[in-house]
Design an enzyme around this catalytic site. Structure first.
Site, mmCIF file in Angstrom:
data_model
loop_
_atom_site.group_PDB
_atom_site.id
_atom_site.type_symbol
_atom_site.label_atom_id
_atom_site.label_comp_id
_atom_site.label_asym_id
_atom_site.label_seq_id
_atom_site.Cartn_x
_atom_site.Cartn_y
_atom_site.Cartn_z
ATOM 1 C CB SER A 107 57.613 46.070 26.705
ATOM 2 O OG SER A 107 56.002 46.465 27.422
ATOM 3 C CG ASP A 246 52.496 47.965 25.771
ATOM 4 O OD1 ASP A 246 52.129 47.173 24.615
ATOM 5 O OD2 ASP A 246 53.495 47.632 26.330
ATOM 6 C CG ASP A 248 56.006 44.684 24.014
ATOM 7 O OD1 ASP A 248 54.728 45.880 24.932
ATOM 8 O OD2 ASP A 248 56.146 43.308 25.172
ATOM 9 C CG ASP A 250 53.527 43.275 26.547
ATOM 10 O OD1 ASP A 250 53.075 44.464 26.549
ATOM 11 O OD2 ASP A 250 53.944 42.344 26.887
#
Length: 452
Positions: A107, A246, A248, A250
């Site tokens: 992430s 960000d 990833d 999400d």
């Protein structure tokens, strides 16, 4: 049962150190595959199939191959999607009727960290019971099915294109983004080849930054965890709006034309206000970190608000428990369950853009009735095995901070679910008092923990 490996967002750590090693990840794939074989009802004798997606970290290649080998040894087929945002894996798992989706990502963490996240066939995070079953099975030795039963691997054709169309489908058909200049910062992460296309195909003029991943620069001075790059880009290009994702994809933050930054609490409020114009909103879920102003503003609109533990997983559990559709975190994780089964930065941004287009206003105008309370968050290193919850010095400092703020604010101390940190949060109506109490509380925690 206390989990040894799974945290609030999957299994995460520094690459090359336990548990993020090729040996462990291969065994994780094998173990998860064996657990999956026990739970999936197979039609016509077919093997289960899982989707593997990843962000742009260089270690993704290593961990992807290790996972694939483990699943194959368990007799489970795999399909690769390449670099994909986390919510894209959730969507494709559900859309393609696969048995599970796996994301290789840490992430918002630096490139040298990585992790493994699992999605169910419904595109939701795995329930605790299933994670616990996988952990228990990890204690068993790894084996391998007979050669004729080994899992096969293949690629998904046009996984990115499918997800782009899904994102666009969440934006109202009668609206478009023509006439808007938008800067989008993809954090050199998994959305670099998705988000700019979504916005462009809906009609916006797009300036994209953070779209040159090299395996080592994910989240580095860009994206939702470093929004200064987005603010500078919006001002430089005289754009109408900015969107930061960000690594990833999400979570989301947004910036208006004059450089004001809007966090997840504010964007969630914008979405809920827009939904309220179409009908009643049953309730909204936040976390212990959600700004007190959000709770009070929603209550003023007649909308119940409830807090979960920090982590979008816990927000989702609370939404499911109450039968609500909307929730999120100040960090930018936003759940719109009428659009997707998980948090999605791009889709959340489109919901805000839809609200702005309908009203014909700016973000500042839309959120004028939500002046956030000053909030100070200080991270303190957490030594291993330090019993902070029962420490008398910390308890006394917390009581002192609460007494100083009285009814005008909140105090929260919690351990991070992804890093060895204690997070000290103080919030209130008086910024000077908030800062003073946060500094004093954090210093007491440092002294108790014996850290600088």
């Amino acid at each position: 049962m206390s989990k040894k490996y799974f945290g609030t967002d999957g299994i995460r750590g520094k690459v090359g150190e336990a548990p993020i090693t090729p040996e462990f990840v291969m065994k994780l794939g094998y173990t998860a595959g064996r657990v999956l074989m026990r739970h999936v009802h197979l039609l016509h004798g077919e093997r289960p199939t899982v989707l593997i997606g990843k962000d742009t970290r260089i270690s993704g290649y290593l961990l992807e191959s290790a996972l694939e080998a483990g699943f194959s040894a368990a007799g489970v087929d795999t399909c690769r999607g390449g670099p994909l945002p986390t919510p894209a894996v959730a969507y494709l798992t559900r859309a393609l009727r696969l048995q599970s989706g796996i994301v290789i990502s840490a992430s918002h963490n630096p490139y040298y960290d990585n992790g493994i996240k699992f999605f169910s066939s419904l595109g939701t995070k795995l329930p605790d019971a299933l994670e616990e079953e996988i952990e228990a099975a990890l204690e068993e030795p790894m084996g391998c099915v007979a050669a004729e039963k080994l899992g096969r691997a293949h690629w998904i054709n046009d996984a990115t294109g499918r997800y782009i169309e899904f994102c666009k489908s969440s934006f109202p058909n009668e609206l478009d983004l023509r006439g808007l200049k938008i800067v989008v910062d993809c954090a050199h992460g998994a959305s670099y080849h998705v988000a700019p296309h979504v916005l462009h195909e809906l009609g916006a003029e797009v300036i994209a930054i953070g779209i040159s991943p090299n395996g080592l620069n994910i989240n580095r001075e860009v994206g939702a965890t470093a929004p200064q790059a987005l603010v500078a880009g919006v001002l430089e290009h005289r754009a109408d709006l900015g969107i930061a994702l960000d690594g990833d994809g999400d979570r989301i933050l947004m910036v208006d034309a004059v450089g004001n930054l809007y966090d997840g609490d504010q964007l969630l409020y914008a979405i809920v206000k827009s939904r309220l114009e179409k009908g009643a909103v049953a309730g909204v879920a936040g976390t212990l970190m959600s700004n007190l102003a959000l709770e009070r503003a929603l209550n003023a609109l007649g909308i119940p608000f409830a807090r979960a533990a920090v982590g979008d997983r816990h927000v989702m559990e609370l939404l499911q428990e109450k039968g609500w559709l909307y929730g999120g975190e100040s960090s930018g994780h936003i759940l719109c369950l009428d659009c997707h089964s998980t948090g999605d930065g791009i889709i959340s941004g489109l919901q805000v853009l839809g609200a702005l287009r309908r009203r014909g206003c700016s973000l500042q105008e839309l959120l004028g009735d939500l002046p956030l309370y000053p909030q100070r968050l200080i991270n303190v290193p957490l030594p291993k095995d330090f019993s902070w919850r029962e420490h008398p010095r910390i308890q006394a400092a917390e009581r002192e901070a609460r007494a100083a703020l009285a009814e005008t604010g909140r105090v929260l101390l919690r351990a991070s679910g992804t890093e060895p940190l204690l997070r000290v949060m103080v919030e209130g109506s008086d910024a000077a008092k908030v800062n003073a109490q946060a500094e004093a509380f954090a210093q007491a925690v440092r002294e108790a923990a014996g850290v600088e």
